[in-house]
Structure formats: C-alpha cells, structure tokens
Write a protein that holds these residues in place. Structure first.
Motif, PDB file in Angstrom:
ATOM      1  N   ALA A 100       0.896  -1.251   0.148  1.00 21.53           N
ATOM      2  CA  ALA A 100       0.234   0.080   0.216  1.00 21.53           C
ATOM      3  C   ALA A 100       1.091   1.099  -0.018  1.00 21.53           C
ATOM      4  O   ALA A 100       0.636   2.331  -0.626  1.00 21.53           O
ATOM      5  CB  ALA A 100      -0.937  -0.138   1.209  1.00 21.53           C
ATOM      6  N   ILE A 101       1.861   1.154   0.744  1.00 22.23           N
ATOM      7  CA  ILE A 101       2.950   2.313   0.929  1.00 22.23           C
ATOM      8  C   ILE A 101       3.517   2.444  -0.286  1.00 22.23           C
ATOM      9  O   ILE A 101       3.678   3.864  -0.982  1.00 22.23           O
ATOM     10  CB  ILE A 101       3.756   2.135   2.133  1.00 22.23           C
ATOM     11  CG1 ILE A 101       2.923   2.368   3.591  1.00 22.23           C
ATOM     12  CG2 ILE A 101       4.721   3.514   1.989  1.00 22.23           C
ATOM     13  CD1 ILE A 101       3.854   2.140   4.619  1.00 22.23           C
ATOM     14  N   MET A 102       4.042   1.548  -1.164  1.00 22.18           N
ATOM     15  CA  MET A 102       4.893   1.494  -2.164  1.00 22.18           C
ATOM     16  C   MET A 102       3.807   2.120  -3.312  1.00 22.18           C
ATOM     17  O   MET A 102       4.237   2.962  -4.205  1.00 22.18           O
ATOM     18  CB  MET A 102       5.444   0.299  -2.491  1.00 22.18           C
ATOM     19  CG  MET A 102       6.721   0.054  -1.853  1.00 22.18           C
ATOM     20  SD  MET A 102       7.659  -1.456  -2.532  1.00 22.18           S
ATOM     21  CE  MET A 102       6.517  -2.779  -1.784  1.00 22.18           C
ATOM     22  N   THR A 103       2.548   1.756  -3.357  1.00 15.87           N
ATOM     23  CA  THR A 103       1.607   2.138  -4.530  1.00 15.87           C
ATOM     24  C   THR A 103       1.410   3.543  -4.329  1.00 15.87           C
ATOM     25  O   THR A 103       1.342   4.304  -5.440  1.00 15.87           O
ATOM     26  CB  THR A 103       0.550   1.411  -4.198  1.00 15.87           C
ATOM     27  OG1 THR A 103       0.317  -0.028  -4.221  1.00 15.87           O
ATOM     28  CG2 THR A 103      -0.791   2.137  -5.391  1.00 15.87           C
ATOM     29  N   LEU A 104       1.343   4.056  -3.078  1.00 17.43           N
ATOM     30  CA  LEU A 104       1.277   5.577  -2.920  1.00 17.43           C
ATOM     31  C   LEU A 104       2.495   6.156  -3.399  1.00 17.43           C
ATOM     32  O   LEU A 104       2.448   7.428  -3.891  1.00 17.43           O
ATOM     33  CB  LEU A 104       0.969   5.948  -1.487  1.00 17.43           C
ATOM     34  CG  LEU A 104      -0.421   5.507  -0.767  1.00 17.43           C
ATOM     35  CD1 LEU A 104      -0.392   5.812   0.723  1.00 17.43           C
ATOM     36  CD2 LEU A 104      -1.391   6.439  -1.517  1.00 17.43           C
ATOM     37  N   GLY A 105       3.637   5.730  -3.080  1.00 14.76           N
ATOM     38  CA  GLY A 105       4.855   6.195  -3.602  1.00 14.76           C
ATOM     39  C   GLY A 105       5.053   6.427  -5.064  1.00 14.76           C
ATOM     40  O   GLY A 105       5.217   7.401  -5.579  1.00 14.76           O
ATOM     41  N   PHE A 185       6.171   6.096 -14.533  1.00 12.50           N
ATOM     42  CA  PHE A 185       5.927   5.875 -12.987  1.00 12.50           C
ATOM     43  C   PHE A 185       4.537   5.732 -12.504  1.00 12.50           C
ATOM     44  O   PHE A 185       4.358   4.849 -11.803  1.00 12.50           O
ATOM     45  CB  PHE A 185       6.215   7.338 -12.481  1.00 12.50           C
ATOM     46  CG  PHE A 185       7.764   7.815 -12.319  1.00 12.50           C
ATOM     47  CD1 PHE A 185       8.803   7.037 -11.947  1.00 12.50           C
ATOM     48  CD2 PHE A 185       7.904   9.145 -12.698  1.00 12.50           C
ATOM     49  CE1 PHE A 185      10.201   7.549 -12.269  1.00 12.50           C
ATOM     50  CE2 PHE A 185       9.225   9.556 -12.877  1.00 12.50           C
ATOM     51  CZ  PHE A 185      10.425   8.833 -12.560  1.00 12.50           C
ATOM     52  N   GLY A 186       3.688   6.049 -13.275  1.00 13.22           N
ATOM     53  CA  GLY A 186       2.593   5.629 -13.120  1.00 13.22           C
ATOM     54  C   GLY A 186       1.808   4.031 -13.239  1.00 13.22           C
ATOM     55  O   GLY A 186       1.332   3.531 -12.452  1.00 13.22           O
ATOM     56  N   LEU A 187       2.621   3.468 -14.423  1.00 12.60           N
ATOM     57  CA  LEU A 187       2.527   2.171 -14.631  1.00 12.60           C
ATOM     58  C   LEU A 187       2.976   1.237 -13.442  1.00 12.60           C
ATOM     59  O   LEU A 187       2.330   0.135 -13.214  1.00 12.60           O
ATOM     60  CB  LEU A 187       2.969   1.500 -15.952  1.00 12.60           C
ATOM     61  CG  LEU A 187       2.850   0.506 -16.595  1.00 12.60           C
ATOM     62  CD1 LEU A 187       1.564  -0.049 -16.913  1.00 12.60           C
ATOM     63  CD2 LEU A 187       3.966  -0.095 -17.619  1.00 12.60           C
ATOM     64  N   ALA A 188       4.097   1.627 -12.971  1.00 11.16           N
ATOM     65  CA  ALA A 188       4.654   0.981 -11.859  1.00 11.16           C
ATOM     66  C   ALA A 188       3.604   0.753 -10.725  1.00 11.16           C
ATOM     67  O   ALA A 188       3.639  -0.261 -10.147  1.00 11.16           O
ATOM     68  CB  ALA A 188       6.103   1.665 -11.361  1.00 11.16           C
ATOM     69  N   GLY A 189       3.121   1.901 -10.386  1.00  8.09           N
ATOM     70  CA  GLY A 189       1.887   1.968  -9.277  1.00  8.09           C
ATOM     71  C   GLY A 189       1.074   1.047  -9.584  1.00  8.09           C
ATOM     72  O   GLY A 189       0.281   0.525  -8.771  1.00  8.09           O
TER      73      GLY A 189
END
Length: 600
Positions: A100-105, A185-189
């Motif tokens: 969850a934290i990495m998704t926000l990152g 960056f967005g695709l990674a999330g």
C-alpha cells in the motif's frame, strides 16, 4: 505439524503449494514496479529541460548522489520492517502495508512535482522495508518441516523476482521514454496495486501462516549448519552468557548509525543545495580541515563501527571469533562488488543512452525486432500458463484473487502487444536506453540452472573462490566497456559505440552476480551462531547498503574523470579494483578455509 501448513500442501501447482505461487505473483508485481521505476530515475533526473521528453536536467554527479542514498536506504529499512513484523503485525499484514505504501509512492512520483517526487521516494523506501524481508519469511514459515523442498521453492520464487524486473524495466521504460515519465512511474504503481489486491484477497489460503505473532515464539534454526559436535554447541551456549551487549556496545551502535544516516541524507543535499529543485537546507554546513561535514561524519561513524566490530569479535571463543572474521572478509568483498555492479543503475544506463548506437536499420533492425518479440512473449506465455494452473487449483477458494490477477495479465499482454506492434510498424528501430537493463534478468533466468548444477557438482568451488571469480568476472565486464569506449574523446557528452560491448558487459556481470550474490546469505547462515543470525543479517544488509552508496558516489565521478582523462579510464577504474580484490579473495582462500572451521 501445523495444520495450516498441511492444508497449503494439499493444493499443489508444479509440485509446490498453490500459496507459493500467490507469493510468486505478488513478488513479481512488486519487482515490476520497483525495477520499472528504478531504471527511470537516472534517465529522468538527467534528461534536459529542452527535449521531446524533458526531465530535471540535473548534473550526473547530483543525480547519482541522490540515487546512491535512495538505493542504500532500500537495504536498511528492511531491518526495521522485519523487526516490526516479528514483534507486532505478522508477515502477511506487513506485506500488505508495504504494498500500500509503495503504491502511494509510485502515485506521488507520477505527479512529477518536486515535493511529490521526494515524497514518492520516501514512501518507496518505507514500503520496501515492510515488504522485502517479510514475503520471504512467509515462504520460510510455509516450508517448516519440509526443508527438503525449500531450495526448489526459493528457486521458483527467484524466477518471479526476475520476471517482474524483466517486464517492469521493459514496459515502464518503453512508456516513459516514448510517451512521458509520468506514464512509466504511473504504470509501476498500477501493477503494484494489482499485486497488493491479489495477495490480500488470497488470505484465506494461508490460514495462520504469516499471521500475527503469538506470545510464544519458536526459533527456527538453520538446517545442517555444520553438524557441530556437542562440545562446540555447549561452547556456543556458554559464549551467549559471557558476551552480552554492553552499554558501550549500544552507544557505539547508536552513534555509528546516526552518523551513517546523517551522511546518507546530507551527501546529496550538499551537492544539490544550489539547485532550486531541492526543497531542503544543508544539514551539516561545516568543514574540518579539507573534509566537508558530510565526509567527516561518515569517517567518524566508520571508526566507531570498526571499534564496535573489533570489540565484539574479540570477546567470542576462538571458533565463533574466527567464523565472524571470515564473514567480515566476505562483507568487504560484498561492498566492493556492489559498488561496481550497481553502476547498472547509473553510469551504465547513461552509457546506454548517451554513448551507445541504439539506431538500427534494414535487416539488423528486423532481426532485433524478432529477437525482442521472442524475449518478450516466450517468458510471458510460460508465466501465463502458471497462472492458468493456479487458477484451476484455487478458483473455488480464492476466486476473486485470481480474477484480479487475471486482469493484471490482460493488462500486461495488452501492453506487450501494443509495444511490439509499435516497434514492428517503425521502418527502422531505436532501442530504448532502459531496454538494456532487462539483460541482467534475462541472463539470470537462462544461466541460473547451469550455475546451480555447478554448485551441486564435485567441482563446487570454495566460498573464497566463488567470491574471487565473481569479482573478476565483474571486472572483465567493465574491461569490455573500457575497451569499447577507447575511441570516445575526453569530455564528450555523446558517442555512437556498438551495443555489443554493453551486452557482453551485462553477460559477464550477471555471471559474476551468480557466483557471489546468491551464496552470500547462505554462507552467513552457516558461519554465524543461531542467536546472532538476525544481527548479522542486519550487518550484511548494511554492507550492501554501503556498496550501493559507494556505487552512486563513484558513478558520480563519470564527468570529472571522462573530462580530465577519458570515459575509458572511468570504466578502467571499475575494471582494476574488482579484479584486484578478486585475486585477493583467491589468495586468501587457505586462510578463509581455516577461519571457517569446516563450513562448506
């Protein structure tokens, strides 16, 4: 035997519990997001303002100083994340928190403002701390009582790591370089979010495995560490009573840790403080002699840490003392290895973008397109087949998790087909600079079985020989880059060197990694007494973190060295140092064998 573990082994996929493949795909999407974002950092930070895809136009030294700190912190926060999971949350909750934290990152980074960029990096560091140590701990808990199958489980899991890295660097890099950094960056999330959801929805499959810790803790000892005699075991029990941590030990730990962290944060701040894109003030604005405050602090912290290490080691009985000394030697070799190997994150990616001929025409362009299509689709077909097997076995129990996973694969297939269609529609072909990053993952997947068979054969070399060979292969990879860049004039910002040099360098670097990286933690678990394993794992991660920071610092010298001497000289530095330490490791083989006291 734990009933939940037995239940996990009832539904098998490829001979292993279906839960392993839930973890496989969770790790795959996390590595997709992690490596997909990581390969973009140096490209984004150094891309000129005035270009088709503008970045922040930072000097390379500044960008690599920040990246070195970021990479170091990724190996330090897992020590804290593992502790929190052990004491409070349990492994599964910690993994979800990390996701969850990495998704926000990733979401913060996709916004592309100064503040959100730094917030994104901070969230990724914290999230990795929760995720990295705890997903592997779930596997360890799953295979309690079934240790004979654990090696195979980790091999499958490792394939998930490299599959995620492979597709992450390929697809995030493709979108970022061709459509804009926010897309990458967005695709990674997005895929990090898919990984979190499919893991969260599969919780019923695991029962109590990886759940919150109980009040009674069982310690899992490493299996068959050395078949030590009862006398040695009793001596190690005695040393536990005679060598507790003193107040001085704790003071030295705190002071050296604080000093190291101040350096990690302040080093990039000192370099970038004049840049309007950095929203911080200098933390250590002083000098002692010719040393800046940042350099003085790190030297002081290093001295304190060496005092701590020597004082602790000297208090152990000879057997334990000797083995820990051997670990220290391997730790030094690990720092040297990663300081050079992680140039892939910085100077080698810059070499791919600015100094490599990435434009193909005619038959060479078509050959590359076909090879690229095979490299992309064949692994994805295999992984999709594994997904189908998992779906067949577990749909009735975790159907919603499988649906989410299926949607992620629909997305990945759509992106792969779109990318290949775009590439084949072009008359020629310009290879993305980020594409070269996938070579490490590809070579690991193809070469790992061969190296595994070598380690299991009668020709299996000793630990020191493996380290020496790994460092020499790493140095030879840079020797190829040094030779390939001999024609580049000093100070040149662009050139057109054949890509074969970069491909061969990645091949040799991967072979070096397979000699050294996978065996490090294995030997650590064999050499260190059970009660010290947690502490020494922390020290091992610290060694890697130092190597990561050194990689950024040394890589940041690329402009100064290439202007004063040549780019070939810059790569020659990374040739000579690893090879020299490789031969030192080989020469120390008899000494290290004696220090290891029979551990193989």
């Amino acid at each position: 035997m734990n009933t939940d573990i037995e239940n996990l082994f009832k539904d098998k996929v490829l001979g292993h519990p279906a839960g392993l493949f839930v973890l496989f795909f969770t790790e795959m999407w996390e590595r997709f997001s992690f490596y997909g974002m990581r390969i973009l950092l140096i490209l984004f930070l150094t891309a000129p303002f005035v270009s088709d895809n503008p970045g922040w136009d930072w000097p390379r030294e500044h960008a690599l100083a920040l990246i070195g700190t970021y990479a170091s912190l990724l190996y330090l926060t897992p020590i804290i994340g593992g502790y929190i999971a052990d004491k409070f949350t349990g492994y599964r909750i910690a993994v979800v928190i990390g996701c969850a934290i990495m998704t926000l990152g990733h979401a913060f980074m996709a916004v592309e403002t100064t503040t959100t960029f730094y917030l994104g990096l901070a969230f990724l560091v914290i999230g990795t701390g929760f995720f990295k140590p705890n997903i592997t701990s779930i596997i360890s808990e799953m295979y309690k009582g079934k240790e004979s199958k654990k090696d195979g489980a980790y091999t499958i899991f490792y394939m998930g790591v490299n599959a995620g890295a492979f597709f992450g660097m390929m697809l995030c890099g493709y979108l970022a370089e061709n459509f804009g950094w926010s897309w990458g960056f967005g695709l990674a999330g997005i895929f990090m979010f898919f990984g979190m959801m499919q893991f969260l929805l599969a919780k019923n499959l695991f029962g109590s495995v990886g759940g919150k810790p109980g009040k009674v803790h069982k310690v899992e000892l490493p299996q068959n560490i050395n078949e030590e005699s009862p006398e040695i075991i009793e001596e190690e029990k005695a040393v536990e009573k005679l060598n507790p941590f003193t107040i001085l030990d704790y003071v030295l730990i705190v002071l050296s840790a604080v000093g190291g962290l101040l350096y990690l944060f302040n080093d990039p701040i000192e370099k970038i403080s004049g840049d309007s894109l950095l929203p911080f003030e200098i933390v250590l604005p002083f000098e002692i002699g010719e040393l800046s405050g940042s350099k003085f602090v790190v030297l002081f912290a290093l001295v304190l840490f060496l005092i701590l290490l020597v004082s602790r080691i000297s208090r152990y009985i000879p057997l334990v003392r000797d083995r820990i000394i051997a670990v220290v030697f391997f730790g030094v070799f690990t720092v040297i290895f990663f300081a050079a190997f992680e140039q892939a994150l910085g100077s080698m990616t810059l070499f791919a973008r600015d100094y490599t001929n990435r434009n193909l025409v005619g038959s060479s362009a078509m050959i590359f397109k076909v090879v690229d299509a095979l490299l992309t689709t064949v692994p994805l077909i295999i992984i999709t087949w594994v997904l189908y097997l998992l779906f067949k076995k577990t749909y009735s129990r975790i159907g919603l998790s499988n649906i989410v996973l299926g949607l992620a694969f629909v997305g990945i297939w759509g992106l792969v087909i779109y990318r290949l269609t775009d590439k084949f529609s072009q008359e020629g072909n310009q290879i993305d600079a980020s594409w070269f990053g996938i070579l490490n993952s590809f070579f690991i997947i193809t070469l790992a079985p061969m190296f595994s068979r070598w380690w299991e054969s009668k020709y299996n070399p000793s630990a020191a020989m493996k380290y020496g060979l790994g460092l020499i292969l790493l140095g030879l990879g840079f020797a190829i880059l040094s030779y390939g860049s001999t024609g580049i004039t000093p100070g040149s910002k662009t050139a057109s060197v054949s890509m074969i040099f970069l491909i061969l360098a990645y091949l040799l670097h991967t072979m070096g990694e397979l000699c050294l990286s996978p065996v490090g933690l294995s030997y650590l678990s064999k050499l260190v007494p059970a009660r010290m394993i947690g502490f020494m794992f922390g020290i091992w991660y610290l060694a890697i973190a130092i190597g990561q920071k050194a990689a950024g610092t040394m890589g940041g010298m690329i402009d100064k060295i290439s202007e004063q001497y040549s780019l070939s000289t810059f790569f020659l530095m990374f040739t000579l140092v690893p090879i020299a330490f490789g031969f030192i490791a080989i020469l120390l083989n008899p000494v290290l064998k004696r220090l290891m006291h029979g551990v193989r």
